[in-house]
Design a protein around this motif. Structure first.
Motif, PDB file in Angstrom:
ATOM      1  N   THR A 100       0.839  -1.196   0.000  1.00 34.07           N
ATOM      2  CA  THR A 100       0.000   0.000   0.000  1.00 34.07           C
ATOM      3  C   THR A 100       0.871   1.240   0.000  1.00 34.07           C
ATOM      4  O   THR A 100       2.051   1.202   0.391  1.00 34.07           O
ATOM      5  CB  THR A 100      -0.933   0.035   1.224  1.00 34.07           C
ATOM      6  OG1 THR A 100      -0.132   0.068   2.423  1.00 34.07           O
ATOM      7  CG2 THR A 100      -1.827  -1.190   1.253  1.00 34.07           C
ATOM      8  N   GLU A 101       0.295   2.354  -0.436  1.00 32.56           N
ATOM      9  CA  GLU A 101       0.979   3.640  -0.448  1.00 32.56           C
ATOM     10  C   GLU A 101       0.508   4.445   0.758  1.00 32.56           C
ATOM     11  O   GLU A 101      -0.647   4.832   0.853  1.00 32.56           O
ATOM     12  CB  GLU A 101       0.666   4.384  -1.748  1.00 32.56           C
ATOM     13  CG  GLU A 101       1.168   3.688  -3.005  1.00 32.56           C
ATOM     14  CD  GLU A 101       2.678   3.542  -3.053  1.00 32.56           C
ATOM     15  OE1 GLU A 101       3.367   4.408  -2.450  1.00 32.56           O
ATOM     16  OE2 GLU A 101       3.166   2.581  -3.658  1.00 32.56           O
ATOM     17  N   ILE A 102       1.407   4.697   1.686  1.00 26.89           N
ATOM     18  CA  ILE A 102       1.090   5.493   2.861  1.00 26.89           C
ATOM     19  C   ILE A 102       2.125   6.603   3.001  1.00 26.89           C
ATOM     20  O   ILE A 102       3.294   6.424   2.628  1.00 26.89           O
ATOM     21  CB  ILE A 102       1.071   4.627   4.142  1.00 26.89           C
ATOM     22  CG1 ILE A 102       2.410   3.922   4.349  1.00 26.89           C
ATOM     23  CG2 ILE A 102      -0.053   3.629   4.107  1.00 26.89           C
ATOM     24  CD1 ILE A 102       2.487   3.118   5.631  1.00 26.89           C
ATOM     25  N   PRO A 103       1.735   7.776   3.491  1.00 22.65           N
ATOM     26  CA  PRO A 103       2.692   8.881   3.656  1.00 22.65           C
ATOM     27  C   PRO A 103       3.791   8.512   4.658  1.00 22.65           C
ATOM     28  O   PRO A 103       3.531   7.919   5.698  1.00 22.65           O
ATOM     29  CB  PRO A 103       1.824  10.027   4.179  1.00 22.65           C
ATOM     30  CG  PRO A 103       0.411   9.642   3.853  1.00 22.65           C
ATOM     31  CD  PRO A 103       0.368   8.155   3.870  1.00 22.65           C
ATOM     32  N   GLY A 104       5.010   8.874   4.317  1.00 24.65           N
ATOM     33  CA  GLY A 104       6.132   8.637   5.224  1.00 24.65           C
ATOM     34  C   GLY A 104       6.419   7.179   5.481  1.00 24.65           C
ATOM     35  O   GLY A 104       6.784   6.802   6.598  1.00 24.65           O
ATOM     36  N   LYS A 105       6.283   6.346   4.457  1.00 24.15           N
ATOM     37  CA  LYS A 105       6.481   4.910   4.648  1.00 24.15           C
ATOM     38  C   LYS A 105       7.881   4.564   5.177  1.00 24.15           C
ATOM     39  O   LYS A 105       8.003   3.727   6.086  1.00 24.15           O
ATOM     40  CB  LYS A 105       6.202   4.158   3.347  1.00 24.15           C
ATOM     41  CG  LYS A 105       6.327   2.640   3.493  1.00 24.15           C
ATOM     42  CD  LYS A 105       6.146   1.901   2.179  1.00 24.15           C
ATOM     43  CE  LYS A 105       4.711   1.982   1.707  1.00 24.15           C
ATOM     44  NZ  LYS A 105       4.483   1.119   0.518  1.00 24.15           N
ATOM     45  N   PRO A 106       8.966   5.172   4.645  1.00 25.15           N
ATOM     46  CA  PRO A 106      10.292   4.837   5.206  1.00 25.15           C
ATOM     47  C   PRO A 106      10.398   5.111   6.708  1.00 25.15           C
ATOM     48  O   PRO A 106      11.033   4.352   7.439  1.00 25.15           O
ATOM     49  CB  PRO A 106      11.246   5.728   4.400  1.00 25.15           C
ATOM     50  CG  PRO A 106      10.530   5.998   3.116  1.00 25.15           C
ATOM     51  CD  PRO A 106       9.082   6.072   3.496  1.00 25.15           C
ATOM     52  N   LEU A 107       9.755   6.197   7.157  1.00 20.84           N
ATOM     53  CA  LEU A 107       9.794   6.514   8.583  1.00 20.84           C
ATOM     54  C   LEU A 107       9.021   5.465   9.387  1.00 20.84           C
ATOM     55  O   LEU A 107       9.473   5.022  10.452  1.00 20.84           O
ATOM     56  CB  LEU A 107       9.201   7.902   8.831  1.00 20.84           C
ATOM     57  CG  LEU A 107       9.120   8.351  10.300  1.00 20.84           C
ATOM     58  CD1 LEU A 107      10.518   8.408  10.910  1.00 20.84           C
ATOM     59  CD2 LEU A 107       8.429   9.703  10.402  1.00 20.84           C
ATOM     60  N   PRO A 167       5.423 -10.892  -6.748  1.00 24.38           N
ATOM     61  CA  PRO A 167       5.085 -10.055  -7.905  1.00 24.38           C
ATOM     62  C   PRO A 167       3.822  -9.234  -7.664  1.00 24.38           C
ATOM     63  O   PRO A 167       2.812  -9.747  -7.177  1.00 24.38           O
ATOM     64  CB  PRO A 167       4.883 -11.081  -9.037  1.00 24.38           C
ATOM     65  CG  PRO A 167       4.581 -12.369  -8.342  1.00 24.38           C
ATOM     66  CD  PRO A 167       5.329 -12.330  -7.055  1.00 24.38           C
ATOM     67  N   ARG A 168       3.879  -7.963  -8.020  1.00 28.04           N
ATOM     68  CA  ARG A 168       2.727  -7.077  -7.859  1.00 28.04           C
ATOM     69  C   ARG A 168       1.665  -7.313  -8.931  1.00 28.04           C
ATOM     70  O   ARG A 168       0.550  -6.798  -8.817  1.00 28.04           O
ATOM     71  CB  ARG A 168       3.179  -5.623  -7.887  1.00 28.04           C
ATOM     72  CG  ARG A 168       3.988  -5.220  -6.661  1.00 28.04           C
ATOM     73  CD  ARG A 168       4.293  -3.745  -6.672  1.00 28.04           C
ATOM     74  NE  ARG A 168       4.930  -3.349  -5.433  1.00 28.04           N
ATOM     75  CZ  ARG A 168       4.292  -2.946  -4.345  1.00 28.04           C
ATOM     76  NH1 ARG A 168       2.959  -2.899  -4.360  1.00 28.04           N
ATOM     77  NH2 ARG A 168       4.936  -2.591  -3.266  1.00 28.04           N
ATOM     78  N   ASP A 169       2.003  -8.055  -9.979  1.00 25.34           N
ATOM     79  CA  ASP A 169       1.004  -8.346 -11.009  1.00 25.34           C
ATOM     80  C   ASP A 169      -0.189  -9.087 -10.417  1.00 25.34           C
ATOM     81  O   ASP A 169      -1.323  -8.930 -10.886  1.00 25.34           O
ATOM     82  CB  ASP A 169       1.631  -9.192 -12.124  1.00 25.34           C
ATOM     83  CG  ASP A 169       2.742  -8.444 -12.845  1.00 25.34           C
ATOM     84  OD1 ASP A 169       2.780  -7.203 -12.696  1.00 25.34           O
ATOM     85  OD2 ASP A 169       3.546  -9.088 -13.544  1.00 25.34           O
ATOM     86  N   LEU A 170       0.049  -9.907  -9.398  1.00 26.74           N
ATOM     87  CA  LEU A 170      -1.045 -10.642  -8.764  1.00 26.74           C
ATOM     88  C   LEU A 170      -2.009  -9.678  -8.079  1.00 26.74           C
ATOM     89  O   LEU A 170      -3.228  -9.854  -8.147  1.00 26.74           O
ATOM     90  CB  LEU A 170      -0.478 -11.642  -7.758  1.00 26.74           C
ATOM     91  CG  LEU A 170       0.433 -12.735  -8.330  1.00 26.74           C
ATOM     92  CD1 LEU A 170       1.050 -13.544  -7.198  1.00 26.74           C
ATOM     93  CD2 LEU A 170      -0.345 -13.642  -9.268  1.00 26.74           C
ATOM     94  N   ASP A 171      -1.469  -8.650  -7.429  1.00 27.00           N
ATOM     95  CA  ASP A 171      -2.330  -7.662  -6.785  1.00 27.00           C
ATOM     96  C   ASP A 171      -3.180  -6.920  -7.818  1.00 27.00           C
ATOM     97  O   ASP A 171      -4.392  -6.728  -7.631  1.00 27.00           O
ATOM     98  CB  ASP A 171      -1.475  -6.645  -6.026  1.00 27.00           C
ATOM     99  CG  ASP A 171      -0.622  -7.297  -4.964  1.00 27.00           C
ATOM    100  OD1 ASP A 171      -0.104  -8.397  -5.202  1.00 27.00           O
ATOM    101  OD2 ASP A 171      -0.461  -6.697  -3.893  1.00 27.00           O
TER     102      ASP A 171
END
Length: 277
Positions: A100-107, A167-171
């Motif tokens: 998933t895309e979440i703000p500040g993921k590395p942190l 693989p993200r293709d499955l998602d």
């Protein structure tokens, strides 16, 4: 020339097998000796500790089981529930950090994985006060909460490393079919993560079953204390009855040995594929 090329690989292979057999004996023999000690009498343990038992009596094992069965139930309860909560939370966390895309993921990743650097011994005093304030000190819930909290970072690290290579293709294919993130997690990602999930389950069972520090400090009642604390109590009460102590230690170790041998194929595959990525 051909014979020389075949000779050295054969010697190397033979030396490797000899080394592995020696290491296997080094690990197995103490367990075997401990198990045999439960069939002996105290006098035979001291007079001839390396001999076979004079009579194969289960009296010591019966004594050990009667002394530790309450602790065994507590260990089973705490281990099973904390394993379920730890692996479930860690799998969801790893899914969120990788799919998933979440703000500040590395942190967020740094904060979650930074939990592995927290030493349990440093937090003992505030944890005692906190659990007393919440009214769960000297309960199974206290141990389940602590085991889950301190194992989630490491378990998340293992599962996340495994998920990164899926693989993200499955998602994307599942999303095109109308699957929600929860359905993708349950029906696509979790089945693919079976090896690492089994590895995490085994690792947590090993930790929770053998953990002593938290079980000693955060429990007082015999009905709540787990098997490691129970073995210590038994050794203090029956310190001279070494045969019964050996039998109790064998009973304690047997479930872990059985679980590992039943899951070793998935355990090793999950760790090599997860950590090696």
């Amino acid at each position: 020339m051909t014979g020389g090329h075949r000779f050295w690989p054969s010697v190397t292979k033979a030396m490797l097998w000899a080394f592995l057999c020696a290491m296997g004996l080094l690990v197995i023999y103490p367990l075997f000796w401990m198990g045999l000690g439960g069939f002996k009498s105290n006098s035979q343990i001291f007079s001839d500790p390396f001999a076979l038992p004079e009579s194969w009596s289960f009296a010591n094992y019966l004594t050990a089981w009667q002394a530790t069965q309450g602790y065994m139930v507590s260990s089973l309860l705490v281990t099973l529930i904390s394993t379920l909560t730890t692996v479930t939370i860690s799998a969801w966390t790893a899914f969120g950090l990788t799919r998933t895309e979440i703000p500040g993921k590395p942190l967020v990743v740094g904060i979650v994985l930074g939990g592995m650097m927290l030493s349990p011994t440093v937090a003992l005093v505030p944890l005692v006060r906190m659990l007393q304030d919440y009214g769960i000190y000297d309960t199974h819930a206290a141990l389940i909460l602590l085991y889950t909290a301190f194992r989630v970072p490491f378990t998340t690290f293992l599962i996340r490393a495994y998920m990164l290579d899926l693989p993200r293709d499955l998602d994307e294919a599942a999303m095109m079919d109308g699957a929600s993130p929860g359905q993708i997690f349950r029906k696509v990602i979790l089945p693919l993560c079976q090896p690492i999930l089994i590895s995490c389950v085994v690792l947590h069972i090993l930790f929770a079953w053998n953990e002593y520090l938290f079980a000693m400090i955060f429990t007082n009642s015999p009905g709540v204390q787990t098997l490691p604390v129970g073995l210590t109590s038994m050794m203090s009460k029956q310190g001279t009855n070494f045969a019964a102590v050996f039998a109790a230690m064998t009973i304690s170790a047997l479930p872990i040995v059985i679980i590992f041998f039943l899951t070793q194929r998935y355990f090793i595959r999950g760790l090599t594929q997860g950590i090696g990525k």
